[in-house]
Design an enzyme around this catalytic site. Structure first.
Site, PDB file in Angstrom:
ATOM      1  N   ASP A  43      87.122  71.234  63.381  1.00 13.41           N
ATOM      2  CA  ASP A  43      87.317  70.505  64.823  1.00 13.41           C
ATOM      3  C   ASP A  43      85.899  70.450  65.380  1.00 13.41           C
ATOM      4  O   ASP A  43      85.157  71.656  65.608  1.00 13.41           O
ATOM      5  CB  ASP A  43      88.163  71.401  65.755  1.00 13.41           C
ATOM      6  CG  ASP A  43      88.383  71.055  67.119  1.00 13.41           C
ATOM      7  OD1 ASP A  43      89.235  70.170  67.076  1.00 13.41           O
ATOM      8  OD2 ASP A  43      87.555  71.521  67.902  1.00 13.41           O
ATOM      9  N   TYR A  48      79.594  69.773  72.054  1.00 12.67           N
ATOM     10  CA  TYR A  48      79.294  71.320  71.381  1.00 12.67           C
ATOM     11  C   TYR A  48      77.570  71.033  70.947  1.00 12.67           C
ATOM     12  O   TYR A  48      77.039  72.006  70.506  1.00 12.67           O
ATOM     13  CB  TYR A  48      79.907  71.517  70.202  1.00 12.67           C
ATOM     14  CG  TYR A  48      81.540  71.767  70.491  1.00 12.67           C
ATOM     15  CD1 TYR A  48      81.853  71.732  72.066  1.00 12.67           C
ATOM     16  CD2 TYR A  48      82.545  71.685  69.615  1.00 12.67           C
ATOM     17  CE1 TYR A  48      83.279  71.964  72.273  1.00 12.67           C
ATOM     18  CE2 TYR A  48      83.985  71.718  69.871  1.00 12.67           C
ATOM     19  CZ  TYR A  48      84.185  71.943  71.236  1.00 12.67           C
ATOM     20  OH  TYR A  48      85.525  72.046  71.518  1.00 12.67           O
ATOM     21  N   LYS A  77      85.551  65.008  69.944  1.00 10.14           N
ATOM     22  CA  LYS A  77      86.110  64.698  71.233  1.00 10.14           C
ATOM     23  C   LYS A  77      85.116  63.910  72.258  1.00 10.14           C
ATOM     24  O   LYS A  77      83.907  63.986  72.047  1.00 10.14           O
ATOM     25  CB  LYS A  77      86.403  66.091  71.940  1.00 10.14           C
ATOM     26  CG  LYS A  77      87.309  66.879  70.996  1.00 10.14           C
ATOM     27  CD  LYS A  77      87.558  68.216  71.951  1.00 10.14           C
ATOM     28  CE  LYS A  77      88.082  69.225  70.779  1.00 10.14           C
ATOM     29  NZ  LYS A  77      87.156  69.989  69.966  1.00 10.14           N
ATOM     30  N   HIS A 110      88.402  64.717  76.028  1.00  7.66           N
ATOM     31  CA  HIS A 110      88.143  66.394  75.815  1.00  7.66           C
ATOM     32  C   HIS A 110      88.657  66.894  76.956  1.00  7.66           C
ATOM     33  O   HIS A 110      89.256  68.001  76.977  1.00  7.66           O
ATOM     34  CB  HIS A 110      86.575  66.457  75.751  1.00  7.66           C
ATOM     35  CG  HIS A 110      86.308  67.895  75.328  1.00  7.66           C
ATOM     36  ND1 HIS A 110      85.009  68.007  74.531  1.00  7.66           N
ATOM     37  CD2 HIS A 110      86.846  69.111  75.204  1.00  7.66           C
ATOM     38  CE1 HIS A 110      84.879  69.340  74.266  1.00  7.66           C
ATOM     39  NE2 HIS A 110      85.873  70.011  74.709  1.00  7.66           N
TER      40      HIS A 110
END
Ligand code: A2P
Length: 315
Positions: A43, A48, A77, A110
């Site tokens: 994931d 990130y 996302k 997201h």
């Protein structure tokens, strides 16, 4: 590996490796270790900040024959600054470039929150786009186009309330397969789980272990610990496993997908082995007493006077 069927005929591995907060310099190795240990679901998300390193790790895993692309489920996302229809596909292409992939298995919106295109982290209300300017329905159209173009096999959402899902279901052509939300015994979200089950949307649990490694500015001082919870620890003793394994097994029992993050090879193996822990109805009943609707990630960082995101979860 337990597989959970989706509403588009595909199946998703029930346990995935979470990569939020996985540090640069560590995440690549964690991904390789995870795949070697048997993980088939990673994931990711553009925000990130570690998709390039994950991309290098995936390429290594494919080149070394550890896994084939088609055996792996990769989620990413769409960040909040690419919600305008024309920005979605370019954002997805950038993620594909970073991950060194031709397609994703799942692409999620997201957050139901839109920023202006050049803003990564807003610090004032003007950095946001009102929902009227960037409605989810428009973003979703471009997400559907991404499926039709073969850039992703499935699409879904994250951090969506029942109200927001209802509105999306009213206008979409392709139904979301997944809603990824914070989920654990303190935030069991029974109503959302039931709603999603009814509409054939699978819940994916983020922060399943309480996400203790969140940055300080996202933490409250008096947060309740999940891994230290006495009820969870007692059930762990009974099953001769770790508290983390009880927390993960709880999701499997509820037929949700769960994505515990770890960059530690022992713990990520342990998390995958949670599949062997089968909780009984008594355990489930006891764990259900822990629900307090407590959010670790309460979305308050998006609330700014003058923007339209004061009640993200519609609570
Ligand atoms: P680490 O990466 O050092 O293993 P969440 O998935 O809820 O975001 O939680 C992630 C946090 O939980 C990280 O601090 C991670 O640390 C830790 N963690 C992951 N697996 C376990 C485990 N099996 N036991 C204890 N802590 C764990």
């Amino acid at each position: 590996m337990k597989m959970i069927p989706l509403n588009n005929e595909l199946t998703i591995p029930a346990i995935g490796l979470g990569t939020w907060k996985s540090a640069p310099g560590e995440v690549g190795n964690a991904v390789i270790e995870a795949i070697k240990a048997g993980y088939r679901h990673i994931d990711c998300a553009a925000i990130y900040g570690n998709e390039k390193e994950i991309g290098n790790a995936l390429r290594t895993a494919f080149e070394q024959g550890i896994v084939r692309r088609e055996e792996l489920w990769v989620t990413s996302k769409l960040w909040n600054n690419a919600h305008l229809t024309e920005d979605v596909i370019p954002a997805l292409r950038a993620t594909l470039r970073d991950l060194q992939l031709n397609y994703l298995d799942l692409y999620l919106i997201h957050w139901p929150v839109a920023f202006k295109p050049n803003i990564i982290s807003p610090d004032k209300a003007e950095d946001y786009l009102p929902l009227a300017v960037a409605p989810v329905a428009q973003t979703w159209k471009a997400m559907e186009e991404a499926v039709n173009n073969g850039l992703t096999k499935s699409i879904g959402v994250s951090n969506f309330s029942i109200k927001k899902l209802e509105s999306l279901l009213n206008t979409c052509h392709i139904k979301p397969v997944v809603n990824q939300v914070e989920l654990h015994p303190y935030l069991a979200q029974h109503e959302l789980l039931e709603f999603c089950k009814h509409h054939e949307i699978v819940l994916t649990a983020y922060a399943p272990l309480g996400s203790g490694d969140r940055p300080k500015n996202m933490k409250k001082e008096d947060e309740p610990g999940l891994l230290e919870n006495q009820v969870i620890c007692k059930i762990a003793d009974k099953h001769q496993c770790s508290p983390a394994q009880v927390l993960i097994a709880w999701h499997l029992h509820r037929n949700s997908v769960v994505i515990p993050k770890s960059t530690n090879s022992t713990r990520l193996k342990q998390n995958l082995e949670s599949e062997k822990i089968v909780l009984d109805q008594g355990d489930m009943n006891t764990i259900s007493t822990l629900n307090t609707d407590y959010r670790y990630v309460d979305g308050s960082f998006f609330v700014m006077e003058g923007n339209s995101y004061t009640n993200i979860f519609d609570e």
